[in-house]
Design a protein around this motif. Sequence first.
Motif, PDB file in Angstrom:
ATOM      1  N   LEU A 139       0.840  -1.187   0.000  1.00  0.00           N
ATOM      2  CA  LEU A 139       0.000   0.000   0.000  1.00  0.00           C
ATOM      3  C   LEU A 139       0.877   1.239   0.000  1.00  0.00           C
ATOM      4  CD1 LEU A 139      -2.593  -1.018   2.752  1.00  0.00           C
ATOM      5  CD2 LEU A 139      -2.910  -1.144   0.281  1.00  0.00           C
ATOM      6  N   LEU A 140       0.520   2.200  -0.845  1.00  0.00           N
ATOM      7  CA  LEU A 140       1.157   3.511  -0.845  1.00  0.00           C
ATOM      8  C   LEU A 140       0.172   4.522  -0.282  1.00  0.00           C
ATOM      9  CD1 LEU A 140       2.753   3.595  -4.424  1.00  0.00           C
ATOM     10  CD2 LEU A 140       3.929   3.154  -2.285  1.00  0.00           C
ATOM     11  N   PHE A 141       0.702   5.525   0.436  1.00  0.00           N
ATOM     12  CA  PHE A 141      -0.130   6.575   1.003  1.00  0.00           C
ATOM     13  C   PHE A 141       0.435   7.927   0.573  1.00  0.00           C
ATOM     14  CE2 PHE A 141      -0.102   2.961   3.895  1.00  0.00           C
ATOM     15  CZ  PHE A 141      -1.463   2.698   4.048  1.00  0.00           C
ATOM     16  N   THR A 142      -0.425   8.769   0.027  1.00  0.00           N
ATOM     17  CA  THR A 142      -0.004  10.108  -0.365  1.00  0.00           C
ATOM     18  C   THR A 142      -0.904  11.136   0.308  1.00  0.00           C
ATOM     19  OG1 THR A 142      -1.408  10.056  -2.353  1.00  0.00           O
ATOM     20  CG2 THR A 142       0.893   9.361  -2.597  1.00  0.00           C
ATOM     21  N   GLY A 143      -0.316  12.278   0.623  1.00  0.00           N
ATOM     22  CA  GLY A 143      -1.063  13.401   1.156  1.00  0.00           C
ATOM     23  C   GLY A 143      -0.822  14.609   0.284  1.00  0.00           C
ATOM     24  N   ASP A 144      -1.868  15.398   0.029  1.00  0.00           N
ATOM     25  CA  ASP A 144      -1.701  16.524  -0.877  1.00  0.00           C
ATOM     26  C   ASP A 144      -1.961  17.850  -0.186  1.00  0.00           C
ATOM     27  OD1 ASP A 144      -4.476  17.027  -0.800  1.00  0.00           O
ATOM     28  OD2 ASP A 144      -4.856  15.790  -2.557  1.00  0.00           O
ATOM     29  N   TRP A 187      -3.241   3.874  -2.105  1.00  0.00           N
ATOM     30  CA  TRP A 187      -3.080   3.193  -3.399  1.00  0.00           C
ATOM     31  C   TRP A 187      -2.765   1.724  -3.127  1.00  0.00           C
ATOM     32  CZ3 TRP A 187      -3.606   6.583  -7.566  1.00  0.00           C
ATOM     33  CH2 TRP A 187      -3.441   7.939  -7.290  1.00  0.00           C
ATOM     34  N   LYS A 188      -3.534   0.845  -3.721  1.00  0.00           N
ATOM     35  CA  LYS A 188      -3.362  -0.588  -3.496  1.00  0.00           C
ATOM     36  C   LYS A 188      -2.932  -1.261  -4.789  1.00  0.00           C
ATOM     37  CE  LYS A 188      -7.100  -2.728  -2.460  1.00  0.00           C
ATOM     38  NZ  LYS A 188      -8.267  -3.191  -1.665  1.00  0.00           N
ATOM     39  N   ARG A 189      -1.829  -1.962  -4.745  1.00  0.00           N
ATOM     40  CA  ARG A 189      -1.280  -2.596  -5.942  1.00  0.00           C
ATOM     41  C   ARG A 189      -2.050  -3.858  -6.289  1.00  0.00           C
ATOM     42  NH1 ARG A 189       3.761  -6.144  -6.737  1.00  0.00           N
ATOM     43  NH2 ARG A 189       4.470  -5.711  -8.844  1.00  0.00           N
ATOM     44  N   ASN A 190      -2.273  -4.036  -7.577  1.00  0.00           N
ATOM     45  CA  ASN A 190      -2.952  -5.222  -8.076  1.00  0.00           C
ATOM     46  C   ASN A 190      -1.938  -6.341  -8.254  1.00  0.00           C
ATOM     47  OD1 ASN A 190      -4.457  -7.145  -9.366  1.00  0.00           O
ATOM     48  ND2 ASN A 190      -5.141  -5.836 -11.038  1.00  0.00           N
ATOM     49  N   ASP A 191      -2.139  -7.450  -7.560  1.00  0.00           N
ATOM     50  CA  ASP A 191      -1.191  -8.563  -7.648  1.00  0.00           C
ATOM     51  C   ASP A 191      -1.166  -9.196  -9.025  1.00  0.00           C
ATOM     52  OD1 ASP A 191      -0.344  -8.261  -5.100  1.00  0.00           O
ATOM     53  OD2 ASP A 191      -1.631  -9.799  -4.237  1.00  0.00           O
ATOM     54  N   SER A 204      -1.691  -7.590 -11.887  1.00  0.00           N
ATOM     55  CA  SER A 204      -1.142  -6.642 -12.856  1.00  0.00           C
ATOM     56  C   SER A 204      -0.255  -5.660 -12.116  1.00  0.00           C
ATOM     57  CB  SER A 204      -2.270  -5.904 -13.585  1.00  0.00           C
ATOM     58  OG  SER A 204      -1.724  -4.952 -14.470  1.00  0.00           O
ATOM     59  N   PRO A 205       1.052  -5.811 -12.188  1.00  0.00           N
ATOM     60  CA  PRO A 205       1.946  -4.958 -11.402  1.00  0.00           C
ATOM     61  C   PRO A 205       1.935  -3.496 -11.807  1.00  0.00           C
ATOM     62  CG  PRO A 205       3.187  -6.299 -12.962  1.00  0.00           C
ATOM     63  CD  PRO A 205       1.779  -6.793 -13.012  1.00  0.00           C
ATOM     64  N   PHE A 206       1.280  -3.165 -12.916  1.00  0.00           N
ATOM     65  CA  PHE A 206       1.240  -1.774 -13.367  1.00  0.00           C
ATOM     66  C   PHE A 206       0.072  -0.998 -12.764  1.00  0.00           C
ATOM     67  CE2 PHE A 206       3.176  -4.285 -16.773  1.00  0.00           C
ATOM     68  CZ  PHE A 206       4.357  -3.607 -16.971  1.00  0.00           C
ATOM     69  N   THR A 207      -0.957  -1.699 -12.301  1.00  0.00           N
ATOM     70  CA  THR A 207      -2.195  -1.024 -11.934  1.00  0.00           C
ATOM     71  C   THR A 207      -2.377  -0.952 -10.429  1.00  0.00           C
ATOM     72  OG1 THR A 207      -3.473  -3.074 -12.068  1.00  0.00           O
ATOM     73  CG2 THR A 207      -3.292  -1.756 -14.076  1.00  0.00           C
ATOM     74  N   TYR A 208      -3.037   0.105 -10.008  1.00  0.00           N
ATOM     75  CA  TYR A 208      -3.333   0.341  -8.598  1.00  0.00           C
ATOM     76  C   TYR A 208      -4.784   0.794  -8.464  1.00  0.00           C
ATOM     77  CZ  TYR A 208       1.647   0.226  -7.354  1.00  0.00           C
ATOM     78  OH  TYR A 208       2.947  -0.156  -7.138  1.00  0.00           O
ATOM     79  N   SER A 209      -5.426   0.352  -7.387  1.00  0.00           N
ATOM     80  CA  SER A 209      -6.722   0.917  -7.045  1.00  0.00           C
ATOM     81  C   SER A 209      -6.493   2.127  -6.148  1.00  0.00           C
ATOM     82  CB  SER A 209      -7.598  -0.110  -6.334  1.00  0.00           C
ATOM     83  OG  SER A 209      -7.022  -0.453  -5.084  1.00  0.00           O
TER      84      SER A 209
END
Length: 739
Positions: A339-344, A352-356, A358-363
């Motif tokens: 999981l990635l976490f961003t703050g703006d 952001w959750k990585r799709n196992d 498809s390594p290119f896509t994230y939910s």
Amino acid sequence: MAMLKQFSVRDCHQRSITALGFNTARREFLTGFEDGMIKWWDLDSGHLSQSAAEHSGMVTQILYWTETKLVFSSSNDGTLIVWTSGAVVLDKIRLRSPIFSIAINIRRQLFVCGFKNHLSVYPLDEQKTCGHVINLKKSSSDYQHTDIVSCIVSLDSQIYTVGYDRKFLIFDTYQTPDKTCLRVVHCNSRAHVAGITHLLLVRERESTRFLTGSFDQTVGVWSQDGQLIQRLQQFMGEITGMCYVPSLKIVWITSGSSQPLVLDPRSGDVISNFVDTFQDYDDSLQIKKLTCLPETNHVIGSTRNQMIVWKYHNAGCVTILHAKHPLECLSYTGKKLLLLFTGDSSGIVVKWKRNDLSPFTYSKESYNMEDTRPERRGLRSLLQKQVTEQNKRPQSRIQRPGTAGILRNGIILNNQRLPTTRTKFCGYTKSLFTDEMDLLVMATENGDIFLWEFDDSVTGPVHEDTFLLDDEQHLKILMKENSPNTEESGGLINKHLAGFTCKKVLAGHFKAVTALAVVGKEHGFSTVYLLSGGWDRRLCLWDLLTCTLIETFCRPELDNWSEQREIACDGVIMDMCYCPKRQEFAYSSSNGNIYIRHFGAVSSEMTLVDILRGHEAEVTSVVWHNLKDKWITGSEDGTIRIWSEEGAQCERILHTKGVVMCICIDQINGCMVAGVQDTIRVYDPESLLQVQSNVGHTDLIRSIVHIPEMKQYASISWDRTVRLWKAYYKANNPYSSNA
């Protein structure tokens, strides 16, 4: 690691391009045209090297024979021409019927031709003992097709064909002393509802797939034995071009739209928005044909009379994620799920959750600060009124609109940062994730520290841009693959898949918090501590287990109250890092100094160890290099300094030729990864030479993290993107456990 545009060739001929090919031995690519002309182009420069007009009809296909370095061209005039170096004709073979597709079966040494209504195979004869490069006397034909055979692919001893008659056929081949025979082993008479235009082989280590494209605007995904796996229908027109890029394991598909679609064949996801190749694509160009040169990692595309050449770059962006606002902070966890976490700058945190699959896509899940009603803890929670001026975030030189625009190679940084209206809630400034507590700590402009945690009782927001399986399937896969303890692992994964909420806010600072550090139980303490610092020049120590303020640093030499008693340094605090080996923490200041103190739960234990002096501007980043046991600092003065383990001596100075925005340490090879303005620069810790440069961001980089589980770097920028890059690989790594 991306396919980036290398060059384009405009107006290459008066007539339309009808075929693309290549000759990797001479680093050339070829174009065949509607009037029978063939042109050879230099692959590196795009300059025309040769041209020939031996065909009298449209060139239908160009094929490279790797073993002999010969090139075949076919035409609807019924001729097959074999070319050697320098566009010299080695052989011209008249087959009487228009040729629409050709292929070579390496295992059987057969040349395959597709005509209208039939398919023919010919034994190859490189020495021309029979008079031609192919033996016409030992040919064999099959008449299963009832229309044009549009595409042929050879795999091992089998031949796969498709045609305008909608058929998908698989042939087995065998030879006798007198002839070569074809035997149909599979026939799908209605593979599509319209004529099939393309057939593509996607061969990977774990699977072999075939993709078919059709006039019916769909793409079929087939198993090796011809069974339909999936049908993709997200295309706007007939399929005009397809190619597989093995270096990235992705497929490009053109269908009359303004740009090719990029497909991950493993999951069937369209990942065009997640790759950098077509982010700035010229919509006026409509690419119709595609071919990939696997040996040189090039992709050639063509419009009616223009060619575009892309090349694989190892240092290019692997994945790009788009945000709605300029990003300020980044953190991640690799615990069970990545999981990635961003703050703006607008107060939105995104998970952001990585799709196992498809390594290119994230939910993507977004959480707004305005939607939270957390409990407030700390000194400021007792205050009834906030002074308006205290809510304003102090600005450093690089953050002021008048000076943030820095010109580098024609790129004006900060040119996309639009003025935002002031709202009740402030933006995020700094973040970190503690795996020990499964807690995301987010600092803000107004001095608050938000504690975000997973909460399966919260339904959470609707997924945005979701490319995952449903959570139940995803959970089953991960439980099976990642944990010997199914019950425990399943609970943790389900927790990470559930809602995300902020229940508590630590309110102890009066201005922006820009520095955070966690001291956990693994460092020998009875609780988990959080150190925070910021623009009010104060240091606060928190107990994360109880969410209470333990101590506000006070200078012990000032016994009586004064305005300077709680001031930890002369300038505002820019960054902070904890060193577990020495049980010390360092924080950098806008006055150019770095202060190192012993860690303790009370002020009297936070004695000053050293002050590192030498930077000539704000010190934006301080990190502990746990592989070299040294402090590393970066500054607006354009330098990275490496300090001796004992004492306050600067051992080495690295000139970056740009403002250093942030630094992280590659945990595998010890390299220093620095965000220098809008570029990521990777430096070897021994030689201090730059060993990798990643270019793609168009504004200042605010944070970088190394994700060893993926062997990637992740970076965020004011350009509203998260980008993931392939981490630098260092051969004979002295820090590797396998070295």
